[in-house]
Design an enzyme around this catalytic site. Structure first.
Site, mmCIF file in Angstrom:
data_model
loop_
_atom_site.group_PDB
_atom_site.id
_atom_site.type_symbol
_atom_site.label_atom_id
_atom_site.label_comp_id
_atom_site.label_asym_id
_atom_site.label_seq_id
_atom_site.Cartn_x
_atom_site.Cartn_y
_atom_site.Cartn_z
ATOM 1 N N TYR A 244 0.810 -1.225 0.000
ATOM 2 C CA TYR A 244 0.000 0.000 0.000
ATOM 3 C C TYR A 244 0.843 1.276 0.000
ATOM 4 C CZ TYR A 244 -4.530 -2.230 0.536
ATOM 5 O OH TYR A 244 -5.670 -2.939 0.307
ATOM 6 N N ASP B 107 10.022 -7.131 -3.999
ATOM 7 C CA ASP B 107 9.014 -7.756 -3.120
ATOM 8 C C ASP B 107 9.327 -9.241 -3.020
ATOM 9 O OD1 ASP B 107 6.042 -6.651 -2.114
ATOM 10 O OD2 ASP B 107 6.292 -8.837 -2.159
ATOM 11 N N CYS C 291 -3.609 1.041 11.461
ATOM 12 C CA CYS C 291 -2.832 2.143 12.041
ATOM 13 C C CYS C 291 -3.302 2.501 13.442
ATOM 14 C CB CYS C 291 -2.924 3.361 11.136
ATOM 15 S SG CYS C 291 -2.502 2.975 9.448
ATOM 16 N N LYS D 238 5.048 9.972 14.311
ATOM 17 C CA LYS D 238 4.140 9.110 13.552
ATOM 18 C C LYS D 238 3.206 8.342 14.494
ATOM 19 C CE LYS D 238 2.217 6.322 10.750
ATOM 20 N NZ LYS D 238 1.406 6.596 9.586
ATOM 21 N N LYS E 140 -13.745 0.925 7.947
ATOM 22 C CA LYS E 140 -14.331 2.265 7.857
ATOM 23 C C LYS E 140 -15.145 2.360 6.569
ATOM 24 C CE LYS E 140 -10.451 4.943 5.972
ATOM 25 N NZ LYS E 140 -9.633 6.126 6.212
ATOM 26 N N ARG F 191 2.388 8.905 5.752
ATOM 27 C CA ARG F 191 1.251 9.528 6.450
ATOM 28 C C ARG F 191 0.000 9.529 5.602
ATOM 29 N NH1 ARG F 191 3.352 15.378 8.517
ATOM 30 N NH2 ARG F 191 3.358 14.811 10.704
HETATM 31 N N1 SAJ Z 1 -13.148 6.299 13.675
HETATM 32 C C1 SAJ Z 1 -14.119 6.505 14.666
HETATM 33 N N2 SAJ Z 1 -14.451 7.791 14.993
HETATM 34 C C2 SAJ Z 1 -13.878 8.865 14.372
HETATM 35 C C3 SAJ Z 1 -12.907 8.653 13.355
HETATM 36 C C4 SAJ Z 1 -12.569 7.356 13.025
HETATM 37 O O1 SAJ Z 1 -14.639 5.566 15.262
HETATM 38 O O2 SAJ Z 1 -14.232 10.000 14.729
HETATM 39 C C5 SAJ Z 1 -12.717 4.940 13.348
HETATM 40 C C6 SAJ Z 1 -13.022 4.496 11.928
HETATM 41 O O3 SAJ Z 1 -14.308 3.981 11.817
HETATM 42 C C7 SAJ Z 1 -11.944 3.453 11.710
HETATM 43 C C8 SAJ Z 1 -10.751 3.938 12.543
HETATM 44 O O4 SAJ Z 1 -11.292 4.911 13.416
HETATM 45 O O5 SAJ Z 1 -12.352 2.189 12.207
HETATM 46 C C9 SAJ Z 1 -9.563 4.508 11.779
HETATM 47 O O6 SAJ Z 1 -9.972 5.325 10.691
HETATM 48 P P1 SAJ Z 1 -9.202 6.679 10.250
HETATM 49 O O7 SAJ Z 1 -9.826 7.165 9.030
HETATM 50 O O8 SAJ Z 1 -9.136 7.601 11.395
HETATM 51 O O9 SAJ Z 1 -7.700 6.229 10.012
HETATM 52 P P2 SAJ Z 1 -6.901 5.252 9.006
HETATM 53 O O10 SAJ Z 1 -6.422 4.107 9.845
HETATM 54 O O11 SAJ Z 1 -7.642 4.926 7.767
HETATM 55 O O12 SAJ Z 1 -5.648 6.178 8.593
HETATM 56 C C10 SAJ Z 1 -4.824 6.756 9.589
HETATM 57 C C11 SAJ Z 1 -4.600 8.226 9.253
HETATM 58 N N3 SAJ Z 1 -4.069 8.886 10.438
HETATM 59 C C12 SAJ Z 1 -4.618 10.011 10.939
HETATM 60 O O13 SAJ Z 1 -5.565 10.562 10.460
HETATM 61 C C13 SAJ Z 1 -3.950 10.567 12.158
HETATM 62 C C14 SAJ Z 1 -3.640 8.356 8.079
HETATM 63 O O14 SAJ Z 1 -3.275 9.696 7.865
HETATM 64 C C15 SAJ Z 1 -2.390 7.530 8.322
HETATM 65 O O15 SAJ Z 1 -1.525 7.561 7.218
HETATM 66 C C16 SAJ Z 1 -2.768 6.109 8.545
HETATM 67 O O16 SAJ Z 1 -3.633 6.062 9.685
HETATM 68 C C17 SAJ Z 1 -1.488 5.325 8.768
HETATM 69 O O17 SAJ Z 1 -1.025 4.641 7.827
HETATM 70 O O18 SAJ Z 1 -0.876 5.448 9.822
#
Ligand code: SAJ
Length: 429
Positions: free
Chosen positions: A11, A31, A257, A203, A312, A151
């Site tokens: 990814y 890879d 993450c 991070k 999500k 990020r």
């Molecule tokens: N979620 C909630 N409530 C919220 C926001 C999210 O319950 O208010 C849940 C979502 O349903 C999901 C989980 O949190 O299950 C994570 O979703 P997300 O969209 O917050 O994060 P990721 O895991 O898709 O991506 C994150 C991002 N980090 C941040 O926003 C700080 C992304 O920028 C990073 O690159 C990624 O992690 C990573 O690779 O670390």
């Protein structure tokens, strides 16, 4: 011409490779899976990501990008391999170690090695460098090392690779400068130079910040359930304050993450990372909390339809999904059907599986679920009950169709859930 070897074509590694290759840097992708290399060398991709396939195709055709299972000598190396957690919630750094072991035999003076994978604090200094120094060269003196964590958000990777700010953590100032020079091939965002351990913790804290805030929202949802107040209104109106940003509650936190990274900090400093650990456990306890509510709404062996199972909305990714855990809990007591338009093994049509159902549980707020026809569902379901864990549905429309509407975090399902006897597998906080 500059060249870079990227270890791990998943990814992060594959889009990064494509960005370098389409901006004048010759890329050798590596890879361990031959099939992945074959797909890429045909100009195709093995993951879903908008715009990526076109860039990979062009780069392969122009001769700027090729993939193989063997690490060859290069000026620059970027490691972008997975760093999962073990069952004991410890960081599994074995892929990082293996990548470093494949690099050190070809490492030459003046080379730059960048670690992009999310890692535990001090991994660059204490885990990566000792393996690279098996080459007989000294890090910081003979070759450069930096930790530059990715990020980017899946679904927006190409845009974010180019435009997001980037933290560049060099083991020396020169290492950081070299890494910045390399990324400046395509990064338009600001690049902030610091040391490797600071970059590692930055991070981890970005995702921990989000996880802790979601835990706060989930705790608030439970409090609102108890007090009979609507949590979604509390969040909405509190956020009208200029310095408040309450997050959204839900059935838990998933993905590779937020559900993972905070544990790396807990592992490093268990006696100090108290709020972080409690937040992780609070979020991990949410599927059980929802299962308890289901137990209050329908009897054993009832037919329960769960909408959505990814981690999500609007993605095809089920990694660490809390709804998958919820489904497993429900399957112990109920006849469970799952609908998810993004996952091939499940049905994508809500109406086809809802015949004779007793309860619909909205697990993921995919856009396809937004405008369900509740009149149709009311005709085919046995018991007209809906449990909404995301505040997606319009209560008025749902109840007008004859449904009983239960919402996570407004007290509507609490009394029943408290009476219910339901053995939940996960530890409740
Ligand atoms: N979620 C909630 N409530 C919220 C926001 C999210 O319950 O208010 C849940 C979502 O349903 C999901 C989980 O949190 O299950 C994570 O979703 P997300 O969209 O917050 O994060 P990721 O895991 O898709 O991506 C994150 C991002 N980090 C941040 O926003 C700080 C992304 O920028 C990073 O690159 C990624 O992690 C990573 O690779 O670390």
């Amino acid at each position: 011409m500059k060249q870079v070897s990227i270890i791990g074509l998943g990814y992060i590694g594959l889009p990064t490779a494509a960005m370098f290759a389409s901006h004048g840097v010759k890329v050798k992708g590596v890879d361990v899976v031959q099939e992945i290399c074959d797909i890429i060398n045909e100009g195709k991709i093995h993951i879903e990501e908008p715009y990526l396939e076109e860039i990979v195709k062009q780069s392969v055709l122009s001769g700027m990008f090729s993939a193989s299972t063997i690490v060859e000598p290069s000026d620059n190396f970027i490691i972008a391999v997975p760093t999962p957690i073990t069952r004991e919630k410890k960081a599994d750094l074995s892929y990082v170690v293996k990548a470093a072991e494949s690099i050190y035999p070809v490492l030459k003076p003046g080379n730059l090695v960048i670690l992009e994978s999310t890692v535990s604090p001090r991994c660059t200094e204490d885990v990566l460098i000792p393996v690279l120094e098996k080459s007989g060269l000294k890090a910081g003196r003979d070759f450069y090392v930096a930790h530059c964590p990715e990020r980017v958000l899946p679904g927006k990777i190409i845009y974010e690779l180019e435009h997001n700010n980037k933290i560049i953590g060099g083991i020396t100032e020169e290492s950081a400068i070299k890494a910045k020079e390399l990324y400046s091939a395509f990064v338009q965002g600001e690049m902030h130079l610091t040391d490797a351990t600071t970059a590692e913790l930055c991070k981890l804290m970005e995702n921990t910040y989000r996880d802790v805030n979601i835990a706060l929202a989930n705790e608030l949802a439970k409090i609102c359930d108890k007090l009979g107040v609507n949590v979604w209104d509390v969040v909405k109106y509190a956020n009208k304050h200029p310095r408040v940003n309450l997050h959204q509650p839900g059935p838990g936190v998933g993905g590779h993450c937020l559900a993972v990274d905070p544990w790396f900090i807990v592992e490093a400093t268990p006696e100090l990372a108290r709020i972080i650990e409690l937040s992780r456990k609070t979020n991990d306890g949410m599927p059980a909390y929802v299962a308890q509510k289901v137990a209050g709404l329908v009897p054993d062996r009832a037919k329960v339809v769960v909408l959505g199972c990814t981690y999500k909305p609007d993605v095809d990714d089920m990694r660490e999904s809390p709804v998958v855990e919820l489904i497993e809990m429900l399957e112990e007591n109920y006849q469970v059907e799952v609908v998810d338009p993004y996952i091939e093994k499940y049905d994508s049509n809500v109406y086809e599986v809802s015949n004779d159902a007793d309860l619909i549980v909205l697990g993921v707020n995919h856009k396809q679920f937004k405008n369900l026809n509740f009149d149709v569902l009311a005709k085919i379901m046995k018991t007209k009950k809906i449990l909404d864990t995301r505040n997606l549905f319009d209560k008025h429309a749902v109840t007008q169709s004859g449904f009983e509407y239960f919402l996570l975090g407004d007290g509507s399902s609490t009394a029943l859930a408290e009476e219910a006897v339901f053995e939940v597998a996960a530890a409740q906080v």
